[in-house]
Write a protein that holds these residues in place. Structure first.
Motif, PDB file in Angstrom:
ATOM      1  N   UNK C 397       0.847  -1.192   0.000  1.00  0.00           N
ATOM      2  CA  UNK C 397       0.000   0.000   0.000  1.00  0.00           C
ATOM      3  C   UNK C 397       0.881   1.241   0.000  1.00  0.00           C
ATOM      4  N   UNK C 398       0.413   2.324  -0.576  1.00  0.00           N
ATOM      5  CA  UNK C 398       1.155   3.571  -0.471  1.00  0.00           C
ATOM      6  C   UNK C 398       1.011   4.118   0.951  1.00  0.00           C
ATOM      7  N   UNK C 399       1.907   4.914   1.448  1.00  0.00           N
ATOM      8  CA  UNK C 399       3.069   5.451   0.737  1.00  0.00           C
ATOM      9  C   UNK C 399       4.341   4.683   1.070  1.00  0.00           C
ATOM     10  N   UNK C 400       4.396   3.405   0.764  1.00  0.00           N
ATOM     11  CA  UNK C 400       5.588   2.617   1.071  1.00  0.00           C
ATOM     12  C   UNK C 400       6.121   1.939  -0.185  1.00  0.00           C
ATOM     13  N   UNK C 401       7.423   1.595  -0.094  1.00  0.00           N
ATOM     14  CA  UNK C 401       8.140   1.109  -1.268  1.00  0.00           C
ATOM     15  C   UNK C 401       7.491  -0.096  -1.925  1.00  0.00           C
ATOM     16  N   UNK C 402       6.867  -0.952  -1.100  1.00  0.00           N
ATOM     17  CA  UNK C 402       6.308  -2.178  -1.642  1.00  0.00           C
ATOM     18  C   UNK C 402       5.211  -1.932  -2.663  1.00  0.00           C
ATOM     19  N   UNK C 403       4.649  -0.765  -2.631  1.00  0.00           N
ATOM     20  CA  UNK C 403       3.554  -0.479  -3.559  1.00  0.00           C
ATOM     21  C   UNK C 403       4.020  -0.499  -5.012  1.00  0.00           C
ATOM     22  N   UNK C 404       5.200   0.119  -5.261  1.00  0.00           N
ATOM     23  CA  UNK C 404       5.647   0.244  -6.651  1.00  0.00           C
ATOM     24  C   UNK C 404       5.912  -1.109  -7.296  1.00  0.00           C
ATOM     25  N   UNK C 405       6.512  -1.985  -6.524  1.00  0.00           N
ATOM     26  CA  UNK C 405       6.844  -3.266  -7.153  1.00  0.00           C
ATOM     27  C   UNK C 405       5.571  -4.018  -7.517  1.00  0.00           C
ATOM     28  N   UNK C 406       4.579  -3.959  -6.624  1.00  0.00           N
ATOM     29  CA  UNK C 406       3.337  -4.673  -6.946  1.00  0.00           C
ATOM     30  C   UNK C 406       2.620  -4.003  -8.107  1.00  0.00           C
ATOM     31  N   UNK C 407       2.728  -2.707  -8.174  1.00  0.00           N
ATOM     32  CA  UNK C 407       2.141  -1.963  -9.289  1.00  0.00           C
ATOM     33  C   UNK C 407       2.748  -2.431 -10.611  1.00  0.00           C
ATOM     34  N   UNK C 408       4.110  -2.472 -10.636  1.00  0.00           N
ATOM     35  CA  UNK C 408       4.789  -2.895 -11.860  1.00  0.00           C
ATOM     36  C   UNK C 408       4.418  -4.333 -12.217  1.00  0.00           C
ATOM     37  N   UNK C 409       4.296  -5.168 -11.186  1.00  0.00           N
ATOM     38  CA  UNK C 409       3.939  -6.559 -11.449  1.00  0.00           C
ATOM     39  C   UNK C 409       2.552  -6.660 -12.062  1.00  0.00           C
ATOM     40  N   UNK C 410       1.626  -5.895 -11.522  1.00  0.00           N
ATOM     41  CA  UNK C 410       0.262  -5.898 -12.074  1.00  0.00           C
ATOM     42  C   UNK C 410       0.284  -5.431 -13.513  1.00  0.00           C
ATOM     43  N   UNK C 411       1.058  -4.376 -13.767  1.00  0.00           N
ATOM     44  CA  UNK C 411       1.178  -3.869 -15.134  1.00  0.00           C
ATOM     45  C   UNK C 411       1.710  -4.960 -16.059  1.00  0.00           C
ATOM     46  N   UNK C 412       2.731  -5.668 -15.543  1.00  0.00           N
ATOM     47  CA  UNK C 412       3.326  -6.737 -16.349  1.00  0.00           C
ATOM     48  C   UNK C 412       2.311  -7.817 -16.658  1.00  0.00           C
ATOM     49  N   UNK C 413       1.553  -8.218 -15.639  1.00  0.00           N
ATOM     50  CA  UNK C 413       0.556  -9.271 -15.854  1.00  0.00           C
ATOM     51  C   UNK C 413      -0.502  -8.805 -16.835  1.00  0.00           C
ATOM     52  N   UNK C 414      -0.884  -7.534 -16.731  1.00  0.00           N
ATOM     53  CA  UNK C 414      -1.888  -7.007 -17.657  1.00  0.00           C
ATOM     54  C   UNK C 414      -1.346  -7.002 -19.071  1.00  0.00           C
ATOM     55  N   UNK C 415      -0.083  -6.585 -19.191  1.00  0.00           N
ATOM     56  CA  UNK C 415       0.515  -6.520 -20.521  1.00  0.00           C
ATOM     57  C   UNK C 415       0.613  -7.900 -21.145  1.00  0.00           C
ATOM     58  N   UNK C 416       0.852  -8.900 -20.292  1.00  0.00           N
ATOM     59  CA  UNK C 416       0.967 -10.267 -20.806  1.00  0.00           C
ATOM     60  C   UNK C 416      -0.404 -10.921 -20.968  1.00  0.00           C
ATOM     61  N   UNK C 417      -1.456 -10.177 -20.745  1.00  0.00           N
ATOM     62  CA  UNK C 417      -2.816 -10.708 -20.859  1.00  0.00           C
ATOM     63  C   UNK C 417      -3.084 -11.847 -19.900  1.00  0.00           C
ATOM     64  N   UNK C 418      -2.457 -11.813 -18.770  1.00  0.00           N
ATOM     65  CA  UNK C 418      -2.661 -12.883 -17.803  1.00  0.00           C
ATOM     66  C   UNK C 418      -3.602 -12.382 -16.710  1.00  0.00           C
ATOM     67  N   UNK C 419      -4.885 -12.403 -16.979  1.00  0.00           N
ATOM     68  CA  UNK C 419      -5.842 -11.867 -16.026  1.00  0.00           C
ATOM     69  C   UNK C 419      -5.853 -12.689 -14.741  1.00  0.00           C
ATOM     70  N   UNK C 420      -5.725 -14.009 -14.919  1.00  0.00           N
ATOM     71  CA  UNK C 420      -5.710 -14.867 -13.737  1.00  0.00           C
ATOM     72  C   UNK C 420      -4.562 -14.466 -12.818  1.00  0.00           C
ATOM     73  N   UNK C 421      -3.427 -14.151 -13.458  1.00  0.00           N
ATOM     74  CA  UNK C 421      -2.267 -13.803 -12.643  1.00  0.00           C
ATOM     75  C   UNK C 421      -2.481 -12.480 -11.925  1.00  0.00           C
ATOM     76  N   UNK C 422      -3.164 -11.555 -12.593  1.00  0.00           N
ATOM     77  CA  UNK C 422      -3.483 -10.295 -11.912  1.00  0.00           C
ATOM     78  C   UNK C 422      -4.299 -10.594 -10.659  1.00  0.00           C
ATOM     79  N   UNK C 423      -5.241 -11.491 -10.834  1.00  0.00           N
ATOM     80  CA  UNK C 423      -6.083 -11.868  -9.696  1.00  0.00           C
ATOM     81  C   UNK C 423      -5.229 -12.498  -8.591  1.00  0.00           C
ATOM     82  N   UNK C 424      -4.331 -13.387  -9.018  1.00  0.00           N
ATOM     83  CA  UNK C 424      -3.467 -14.046  -8.042  1.00  0.00           C
ATOM     84  C   UNK C 424      -2.672 -13.010  -7.257  1.00  0.00           C
ATOM     85  N   UNK C 425      -2.139 -12.020  -7.982  1.00  0.00           N
ATOM     86  CA  UNK C 425      -1.343 -10.986  -7.314  1.00  0.00           C
ATOM     87  C   UNK C 425      -2.189 -10.239  -6.288  1.00  0.00           C
TER      88      UNK C 425
END
Lengths: 492, 122, 499
Positions: C397-425
Motif C-alpha cells: 500500500x502507499x506510501x511505502x516502497x512495496x507499492x511500486x513493485x506490486x504496481x509494476x507486477x500488475x502492469x506486467x501481468x496485464x501486458x501479458x494478458x494474464x488476467x488470472x495472474x493479476x487476480x493471483x497478485x
C-alpha cells in the motif's frame, strides 16, 4: 647414474621386497618401503624432466638392445603414470605404518611391506616396459602380490575375496598371454615398437583380431570394466586399508595404461577402433558401468564397499573417454585417471582412519562420526564432492573435459548416462554425509587420538585433489601431452 | 585346416576344459586344477609356435642345421614360473580358507559367511 | 573518502569487483583474529560492513559501464569471472547496506540473549555476505554456482547455531534440500545449457536464444527454477521454515535478504540473460512454471495466515513474496522483470524489519507466538511502529516502497494478458493483509493480559528496525532511482518511469 634411472625406478622396490621379507622387522620394512617409494618418485620426477627436455628415453635392460633384449621406454605417455603411482605409493607408505599396525598381525607386517614393494615394482614395470611379454610378467608380479595383500584383511572374507580375485585375475592374465602369443605368432617380435611397425601391414589377419580381443578381455578383467568387475568390491573392501588405498588408486589405473598402450601404440587406433567395433562396445560397457556401478553403490551398507562400487562407475567414465579414440577423449580419460586416483585414495584413506578409530566401516557403526571427527568428516565431504563432480573440484574438471570430448563426437546417450551417474553419486555421497553427520552417534565407539601420519596423508590427498580442481593446469597439460604422444604414434 | 593345425585345436580344447572346470566347480582345489590346466594349455600353444619343421631342440650340436625357435621356450619358462607362483599363492589361500571356514566348497563358505559376516581370519 | 570514491569510478575500476567480494572475507578474518576481544570483534564486523556498503554504493555511477574482471581462467571455455550488471548491482547493494544494519541488531540480540559461539556467528555471516557479493557479481553460471554453493555451506552453521536437536533437524532439512536441488537440478541444467550454447556467460538477449526448441526450453526452465532451491518454490520451499530455528538476526539477514534474494536474483538472471525475455515470451517456455509460482504464492499465504508462531508466519510470508519475484520472471515482460527486481529490494527491506522486530520482541518480552502479543505495542511502540510500516510495505500500500513493485507486477501481468495472474497478485496482497495486519493491531489495540514487566527493547535492538522501516518509506520516494540502472539491460530500456 642418470642413464640408469629407468631401471632404477623399478629395481628399488623390487630389491626392497626380499629385504623386507628377510629383515623381519616392522620398522625396517616400513622404512624400506618408504625409501623405495620415495626413490621411485624421485626417479619419476627426474625422468619426467628429462622427457620434457630431451624427448623419449630408451633404455636397454642388461645392455641387450631391442628387439632382442627388453627395452624400457619413457615418454610423455607413461611419465604421468610413473609420477602418479610412485606419489601415491609414497603417501601410502606414510599412511601405512599406523594403519597396518592396527589391522594386520605384527608378524605379518614385514611380509605385507614386501608385497607392497612387489606391487609397486610391478606397476612401475608395466608402465616403463617397451616389451609386450615383459608387460605380462610385471602384470603378474603386481597381481600375485596384490592377491597376497588382499588376503591380509582383518576378516576371513578377505581370504575368499583374494581367492576369487586370484582365479579371475589369473584367467585374465592368461588371456593377455594368449593375445601376446598370437601377436608374436603373426609378427615374430615382442617389442612394442617393433610390433606396431610389423602389424601395420597386417590388417585383415584373423589371428591379429583374436590377439586384440584376448589382450583387451584380459586387461578389462584387471581394469574391472563392467561386466568383468565382480572381483573388485570384495577385494577393495576386505583388503587392509593401506592396501585398499594403493590398489584403488593405482592398480586399475595401471591396467588402463596398459590397455591404452596396447590399443594405440601396439595395435594402432585404426585397427582397434576403426576396423573392429571396440569403441562402440567400450561405450556401451562404460554406460552400463556408470549406471549400474553408481546405482549399486547407493545401496551398500559398508563404506568401503560403497567406495569400491563407485570405483567401478568411475572406471566407466574413463572407458567412455577411451572409447572415443580422439585426442580429447583420451586426454579426458587420462585426466580422470589422475583425478580419480587422488580423490578415491583420499576416501579410502579416510575409511582407514575410521577403521582405526571406530573399528568398522559399516555405515551403521559410522553413525554420527562427523560430529566427533569433524576434520575426517570434512575430508570425506570434500573428496566426496569430487566424486560427484561438483565445481570446483577435480572431479568436475575431468568430467567437464569428458563431456566436451563426448560432445565433440555427438555421443548424447553416453553424456546422459554420465549425468545420471553423477546424480546417483550425489545420492551415495549424500548417504555418507547423512550417516556421518545427521544420525545419532552410537555409544560404543572407542575414541583415541588419530595418528598424525594418517591425518597428514589424508589431507595431503584431499588438498591435492582440491588443488587439481582449482588449478588443473598441471594434470591437464600432462594428460594432453600424453594423449598427443599416444595418438601421434597410434596413427589416426 | 584341422590336419595342419591340429596342435592348436588340441590346446584350444584343453584350454576350454580348464576354463570349464574353473567356472563349473565349487570346490576351491578343483578350481585351481582347472586354472592350471588352462595355463598349461596356453604354454603348450606357445611352445608349438616355436616348432620348426624338421628342427631339433635348440642346442647347438654337430650335424644339425635346423633348430626350433628358442624364444618361445624361454618365454614359457618365465610363464611357468608365474604359473607355479599363482598356484602356490592359490593353494596357500585355500589352506587359510580351510582353517577359517572349515570347508573347501564355495557355497558352504558363502553360507557360513552370511551367518557370521564379520568372522575374523584365523 | 571522496578521493577514494573518485578512483573507485575511474576507468580501470574493474578491480573494484574482486575487492568488493574480498572485503567481507577480510572482515571475517578480522573477526577470527579478534575473537578474544568481543568489542573489537564486533567493531571489525561493523567497519567491514560499512566499508562494503560504501564500496558498493560507489559502484552506482559506473552502473552503465561494462566492467569485467577475470579471476582466473579455469578450464577451456570456463572461467571465474566477475562483471558488473544492473540486477547484480541491486542485489549487491541490498546485501551490503543491510549487513551493517543487521550487525548492530545482532550485537543487541546475541548479547541480550547471552548466545554462545558469537565469533563463529560473525565469521559465518561475513562469509555469507562474501558469497552474496560473489553471486551478485558473477559473470557466468559456473561462477554463480560456486558462490551459490558456498552460501549454502556458509549459512548452515548459522542455522544450527543453537546446537539443540531441533536446530539440527532444521539444519538437516536446510542443507539436504538446498544441496540436493542445486547439485541435482541446477548443475545439470547449467551443464545442459553449456552443451546447447557452448558457453555459460550471462548474455543480454539470452544465451539460449536460437539454441534450443520449445520443449527443451520448458524442461530447462523447470530444471532451473526447481534447481534454484533458494527461491523456495513449492515443493522445495521446506528449507525456509526449517531454517527458522536459527537465531533471529540470521533469519533477518539471511532468510529475508542474502539467501532467499540470492535465489530470486538467480531466477531473474537466468530468465533475462540465459533464456532472454523475448525468447521466454515467444516460446511460452515459462508458462508451466508460472502456475507453480502462482500456486506457491497463494498456498504459502494461506499457511502464513494459519500459523501462530511469529517466525513461521514470517517464513511463509517470505515464501509467498518470493513467488512474486519468480512470477515476475515467468511473465516474461520488461515491466514485470523491473517489478520483480524492485520487489526483491522492497521485500528485503520490509522483511528484515519484520524479523528484527520479532527478534526484539523475543529478546525483550520472550514472546514467540502471535496470540501472545496482545497489548505489547503500548510498551514497545517503536518496535511495533516499525513492524506496522514494514507490514504495509509488504502488503503493497502507499506510501511505502512495496507499492511500486506490486504496481509494476500488475502492469506486467496485464501486458501479458494474464488476467488470472493479476487476480493471483491481488489475492496474494489480501492474504498478506490477513497474515500481517493482525499483529500490530493486536499489539496496539488489544489490552495486555498482565501488566508487562519490561519496556521498549534496547537501542541496539530497536534502532535497526526503525532505520529499515524508514527505508521502506524512503523507497517509495526513490523507487525510480533504484530501478534506473535496469535500463542498462537492452530489453528493459523503456521502463524507468513510474506514475
Amino acid at each position: 647414474m642418470t642413464g640408469q634411472l629407468p631401471v632404477l625406478q623399478v629395481l628399488l622396490p623390487l630389491l626392497g621386497a626380499p629385504l623386507c621379507a628377510l629383515l623381519r622387522s616392522r620398522v625396517a620394512a616400513w622404512l624400506l618401503f618408504l625409501l623405495a617409494a620415495l626413490g621411485s618418485f624421485g626417479c619419476a620426477v627426474l625422468l619426467a624432466q628429462r622427457v620434457a627436455t630431451a624427448g623419449t628415453q630408451r633404455y636397454s635392460v642388461g645392455g641387450w638392445t631391442a628387439p632382442v633384449g627388453i627395452e624400457f621406454v619413457i615418454d610423455d605417455f607413461n611419465t604421468p603414470v610413473l609420477l602418479l603411482v610412485s606419489l601415491i605409493a609414497t603417501v601410502v607408505a606414510v599412511f601405512s605404518r599406523r594403519s597396518l599396525a592396527a589391522e594386520v598381525a605384527a608378524k605379518r607386517v614385514p611380509l605385507v611391506y614386501a608385497c607392497l614393494c612387489l606391487v609397486l615394482a610391478g606397476m612401475l614395470g608395466i608402465a616403463v616396459t617397451g616389451d609386450a611379454f615383459n608387460a605380462f610378467v610385471f602384470l603378474e608380479i603386481m597381481s600375485l602380490a596384490s592377491y597376497a595383500l588382499i588376503a591380509m584383511g582383518r576378516r576371513r572374507r578377505a581370504l575368499l575375496a583374494a581367492f576369487r580375485y586370484l582365479v579371475v585375475g589369473s584367467v585374465g592374465a592368461v588371456f593377455v598371454l594368449i593375445g601376446i602369443g598370437l601377436a608374436y605368432a603373426v609378427t615374430g617380435t615382442l617389442n612394442m615398437a617393433d610390433l606396431a611397425q610389423r602389424l601395420g601391414g597386417l590388417h585383415g589377419n584373423r589371428a591379429l583380431y583374436a590377439a586384440v580381443v584376448f589382450v583387451f578381455i584380459g586387461l578389462a578383467v584387471k581394469m574391472a570394466v563392467f561386466p568383468l568387475h565382480a572381483w573388485l568390491p570384495d577385494a577393495y573392501a576386505q583388503a587392509p586399508s593401506a592396501v585398499s588405498v594403493l590398489l584403488s588408486a593405482t592398480a586399475t589405473k595401471v591396467a588402463i595404461y596398459a590397455l591404452l598402450r596396447f590399443a594405440f601404440t601396439v595395435f594402432s587406433a585404426t585397427l582397434v577402433f576403426g576396423v573392429m567395433p571396440i569403441g562402440r562396445i567400450g561405450a556401451l560397457l562404460a554406460v552400463l558401468a556408470m549406471l549400474i556401478g553408481s546405482a549399486v553403490a547407493c545401496f551398500q551398507t559398508d563404506l568401503k564397499y560403497l567406495l569400491a562400487w563407485s570405483s567401478i562407475a568411475q572406471i566407466g567414465y574413463i572407458v567412455a573417454g577411451i572409447s572415443l579414440a580422439t585426442t580429447a577423449g583420451v586426454s579426458a580419460a587420462y585426466l580422470h585417471v589422475i583425478n580419480h586416483a587422488v580423490t578415491k585414495a583420499a576416501l579410502f584413506a579416510a575409511a582407514g582412519l575410521l577403521v582405526l578409530r571406530l573399528g568398522s566401516t559399516r555405515l551403521d557403526d559410522l553413525a554420527g562420526f562427523g560430529r566427533r571427527m569433524p576434520w575426517t568428516f570434512a575430508a570425506v565431504v570434500v573428496a566426496g564432492l569430487g566424486l560427484v563432480g561438483v565445481p570446483p573440484t577435480a572431479g568436475f574438471v575431468s568430467k567437464w573435459a569428458l563431456a566436451t570430448a563426448l560432445l565433440e563426437r555427438g555421443q548424447w546417450p553416453v553424456l546422459a548416462a554420465m549425468l545420471v551417474g553423477s546424480l546417483l553419486a550425489l545420492v551415495y555421497v549424500g548417504r555418507i554425509v547423512e550417516v556421518g553427520w545427521f544420525r545419532e552417534p552410537s555409544l560404543v565407539t572407542v575414541m583415541n587420538r588419530p595418528p598424525v601420519s594418517m591425518v597428514a596423508a589424508i589431507w595431503f590427498l584431499v588438498l591435492l585433489s582440491v588443488y587439481f580442481g582449482l588449478d588443473p593446469t598441471l594434470p591437464s597439460s600432462l594428460a594432453d601431452a600424453a594423449a598427443a604422444a599416444l595418438l601421434s604414434d597410434g596413427g589416426e | 585346416m584341422i590336419g595342419s593345425h591340429y596342435v592348436y585345436w588340441l590346446t584350444f580344447a584343453l584350454m576350454m576344459i580348464g576354463l570349464y572346470v574353473v567356472i563349473s566347480h565349487g570346490n576351491l582345489i578343483k578350481k585351481l586344477i582347472g586354472l592350471s590346466l588352462f595355463q598349461v594349455a596356453v604354454f603348450l600353444f606357445y611352445i608349438s609356435l616355436g616348432k620348426v619343421d624338421g628342427g631339433t631342440a635348440p642346442i647347438i650340436t654337430e650335424g644339425t642345421q635346423t633348430y626350433s625357435h628358442p624364444l618361445p621356450h624361454v618365454l614359457i619358462l618365465t610363464a611357468i614360473v608365474v604359473g607355479v607362483a599363482t598356484l602356490a599363492v592359490g593353494l596357500a589361500l585355500v589352506v587359510r580358507l580351510f582353517e577359517s571356514y572349515g570347508s573347501l566348497e564355495e557355497d558352504e563358505i558363502l553360507r557360513r559367511d552370511t551367518t557370521d559376516r564379520d568372522g575374523v581370519a584365523s | 573518502m571522496s578521493d577514494l570514491l573518485a578512483t573507485w569510478t575511474s576507468p580501470d575500476q574493474a578491480t573494484a569487483l574482486p575487492v568488493i567480494a574480498a572485503l567481507p572475507l577480510l572482515a571475517g578474518g578480522a573477526v577470527l583474529l579478534l575473537r578474544r576481544h568481543p568489542n573489537l570483534r564486533e567493531a571489525a564486523s561493523l567497519v567491514g560492513g560499512i566499508a562494503l556498503a560504501v564500496a558498493v554504493l560507489g559502484l552506482w555511477p559506473a552502473a552503465g559501464r561494462d566492467l569485467r574482471f577475470e579471476l582466473w581462467s579455469w578450464l577451456p571455455g570456463l572461467s571465474f569471472e566477475f562483471a558488473l550488471e544492473p540486477l547484480g548491482l541491486l542485489f549487491a547493494t541490498l546485501a551490503a547496506v543491510l549487513w551493517p544494519v543487521t550487525t548492530v541488531f545482532s550485537i543487541g540480540y546475541l548479547r541480550g540473549n547471552r548466545e554462545t559461539d558469537q565469533t563463529r556467528f560473525y565469521f559465518f555471516v561475513a562469509l555469507t555476505i562474501a558469497a552474496a557479493m560473489w553471486i551478485a557479481l558473477s559473470a557466468n553460471l559456473i561462477t554463480l554456482f560456486v558462490g551459490y554453493e558456498i552460501m549454502t555451506l556458509a549459512t548452515w552453521p548459522l542455522v544450527v547455531h543453537k546446537g539443540d536437536p531441533d536446530a539440527e533437524r532444521g539444519g538437516r532439512t536446510y542443507l539436504v534440500l538446498l544441496l540436493a536441488t542445486s547439485v541435482g537440478l541446477l548443475l545439470p541444467a547449467i551443464a545442459w545449457t553449456w552443451l546447447l550454447a557452448g558457453s555459460t556467460d550471462f548474455r543480454p538477449g539470452g544465451l539460449l536464444t536460437g539454441h534450443a526448441g520449445t520443449t527443451v526450453l520448458v524442461v530447462l526452465f523447470t530444471l532451473y527454477l526447481f534447481g534454484i532451491g533458494k527461491a523456495a518454490l513449492m515443493p522445495v520451499h521446506r528449507w525456509l521454515p526449517a531454517a527458522m530455528v536459527a537465531p533471529t538476526p540470521v533469519s533477518a539477514l539471511l532468510h529475508a535478504v542474502a539467501v532467499v534474494k540470492a535465489g530470486v536474483f538467480t531466477v531473474l538472471k537466468v530468465a533475462v540473460y540465459v533464456f532472454g525475455i523475448d525468447t521466454l515470451d515467444v516460446s511460452g517456455a515459462a508458462r508451466p512454471m508460472m502456475w507453480v509460482a502462482a500456486v506457491t504464492l497463494l498456498t504459502a499465504g494461506v499457511i502464513a495466515v494459519r500459523s501462530d508462531n511469529l517466525k513461521r508466519r514470517l517464513a511463509y510470508s517470505t515464501v509467498s513474496q518470493l513467488a512474486y519475484v519468480v512470477l515476475a520472471a515467468t511473465l516474461a515482460r520488461d515491466v514485470a522483470i523491473a517489478g520483480g527486481a524492485l520487489h526483491m529490494v522492497a521485500h528485503a527491506i520490509a522483511k528484515i524489519t519484520l524479523f528484527m522486530c520479532a527478534g526484539a520482541v523475543y529478546v525483550t518480552a520472550r514472546k514467540t507466538r502471535v496470540s501472545e502479543l496482545d497489548g505489547l505495542g503500548r510498551t514497545m511502540p517503536w518496535t511495533f511502529g516499525a513492524f506496522l510500516l514494514a507490514s504495509v510495505s509488504v502488503i503493497g500500500l502507499p506510501p511505502l516502497g512495496g507499492m511500486w513493485s506490486k504496481w509494476l507486477l500488475l502492469m506486467g501481468a496485464a501486458e501479458a494478458d494474464q488476467l488470472v495472474m493479476m487476480l493471483v497478485l491481488l489475492v496474494g496482497s489480501m492474504l498478506a493483509l490477513a497474515y500481517l495486519m493482525p499483529i500490530p493491531v493486536r499489539a496496539f489495540f488489544r489490552p495486555p493480559p498482565v501488566a508487562p514487566l519490561h519496556g521498549e527493547a534496547s537501542p541496539a535492538l530497536v534502532g535497526p528496525p526503525v532505520l529499515t522501516a524508514i527505508g521502506c518509506v524512503a523507497l517509495f520516494l526513490v523507487a525510480e532511482a533504484v530501478i534506473a540502472p535496469l535500463s542498462g539491460i537492452p530489453e528493459l530500456s523503456g521502463i524507468v518511469e513510474l506514475p
